[in-house]
Design an enzyme around this catalytic site. Structure first.
Site, PDB file in Angstrom:
ATOM      1  N   HIS A 127      76.338  46.448  24.863  1.00 10.33           N
ATOM      2  CA  HIS A 127      75.007  46.682  24.987  1.00 10.33           C
ATOM      3  C   HIS A 127      74.368  47.904  24.480  1.00 10.33           C
ATOM      4  O   HIS A 127      73.508  48.009  23.982  1.00 10.33           O
ATOM      5  CB  HIS A 127      74.616  46.982  26.622  1.00 10.33           C
ATOM      6  CG  HIS A 127      74.864  45.611  27.370  1.00 10.33           C
ATOM      7  ND1 HIS A 127      75.983  45.510  28.735  1.00 10.33           N
ATOM      8  CD2 HIS A 127      74.538  44.440  27.449  1.00 10.33           C
ATOM      9  CE1 HIS A 127      75.751  44.336  29.027  1.00 10.33           C
ATOM     10  NE2 HIS A 127      75.078  43.511  28.228  1.00 10.33           N
ATOM     11  N   LYS A 171      72.410  35.588  38.747  1.00 10.52           N
ATOM     12  CA  LYS A 171      73.902  36.114  38.970  1.00 10.52           C
ATOM     13  C   LYS A 171      73.856  37.015  40.288  1.00 10.52           C
ATOM     14  O   LYS A 171      72.784  37.718  40.683  1.00 10.52           O
ATOM     15  CB  LYS A 171      74.234  36.867  37.752  1.00 10.52           C
ATOM     16  CG  LYS A 171      74.271  36.359  36.535  1.00 10.52           C
ATOM     17  CD  LYS A 171      74.356  37.223  35.331  1.00 10.52           C
ATOM     18  CE  LYS A 171      74.626  36.272  34.033  1.00 10.52           C
ATOM     19  NZ  LYS A 171      74.659  37.160  32.978  1.00 10.52           N
ATOM     20  N   SER A 177      79.863  41.329  30.771  1.00  9.47           N
ATOM     21  CA  SER A 177      80.156  42.416  31.954  1.00  9.47           C
ATOM     22  C   SER A 177      81.075  41.769  33.258  1.00  9.47           C
ATOM     23  O   SER A 177      81.671  42.301  33.706  1.00  9.47           O
ATOM     24  CB  SER A 177      78.645  42.441  32.598  1.00  9.47           C
ATOM     25  OG  SER A 177      77.896  42.984  31.548  1.00  9.47           O
TER      26      SER A 177
END
Ligand code: COA
Length: 161
Positions: A17, A41, A128
């Site tokens: 990121h 999520k 992630s």
């Protein structure tokens, strides 16, 4: 002023990121990193924690600000009068989802353009979820996330840093 938004869940932010943020900051006068508050999520970190981690990460990059948003990304972009959304494209596997999202966003907001940036190839496999799995199993995270994020992950999983 050329402004853009880089949106994501950032649960947690990774070097991948950060690579996209740095690239975006070189192209645009102002880059807003927008953290999705509500997402399909189940986030490990609260939106405040994710915003806090990102603010620390970008503290030295003048052109970058961090904000949180709720609801549709295109509505947020319009509310901020920003007409460019940046997305990271890591591999072919990202393409189908990104294509669908870009075209759906374009249908809803033809005045908002999506722009794709490729992160460094060494981050093309990082996500992630993978980072969280490594953290949960006590693996080393130094290659994937900044030290502060590693500490936060270890705290979440009840491990000493
Ligand atoms: N480096 C490392 N990892 C990266 C990365 C990069 N450059 N780019 C993406 N990833 C990872 C993310 O960490 C994420 O990992 P995870 O699935 O394990 O959590 C995964 O790749 C997918 O990333 P992304 O596609 O950016 O999804 P996201 O959940 O981070 O963000 C939103 C998606 C929030 C931008 C999108 O759901 C959204 O706009 N939501 C708002 C509601 C809306 O407008 N919906 C309509 C959309 S058409």
């Amino acid at each position: 002023m050329r402004n853009a938004i880089y949106a994501g869940t950032f649960d947690p932010p990774t070097f991948g990121h950060i690579d996209v943020i740095q690239r975006g900051a070189r192209i645009f006068d102002r880059l807003t990193v927008a953290v999705a508050a509500s997402s399909s999520k189940q986030a490990l970190f609260s939106v405040e924690e994710r915003v806090g981690m990102l603010r620390d990460i970008v503290a030295d990059i003048e052109a970058v600000e961090v904000d949180a948003f709720d609801g549709l990304l295109v509505d947020y972009a319009r509310s901020r009068e920003i007409h460019v959304i940046i997305r990271g494209l890591r591999a072919i596997s990202d393409f189908e989802f990104e294509f669908q999202m870009a075209l759906t966003n374009r249908k809803m907001a033809p005045d908002v353009e999506t722009l794709f940036l490729m992160p460094k190839e060494e981050y093309s496999y990082v996500s992630s979820s993978v980072i969280k799995e490594i953290a949960q199993m006590g693996g080393a995270l130094g290659h994937f996330v900044p030290t502060a994020v590693e500490r936060a992950l270890n705290t979440q999983y009840g491990r000493a840093s």
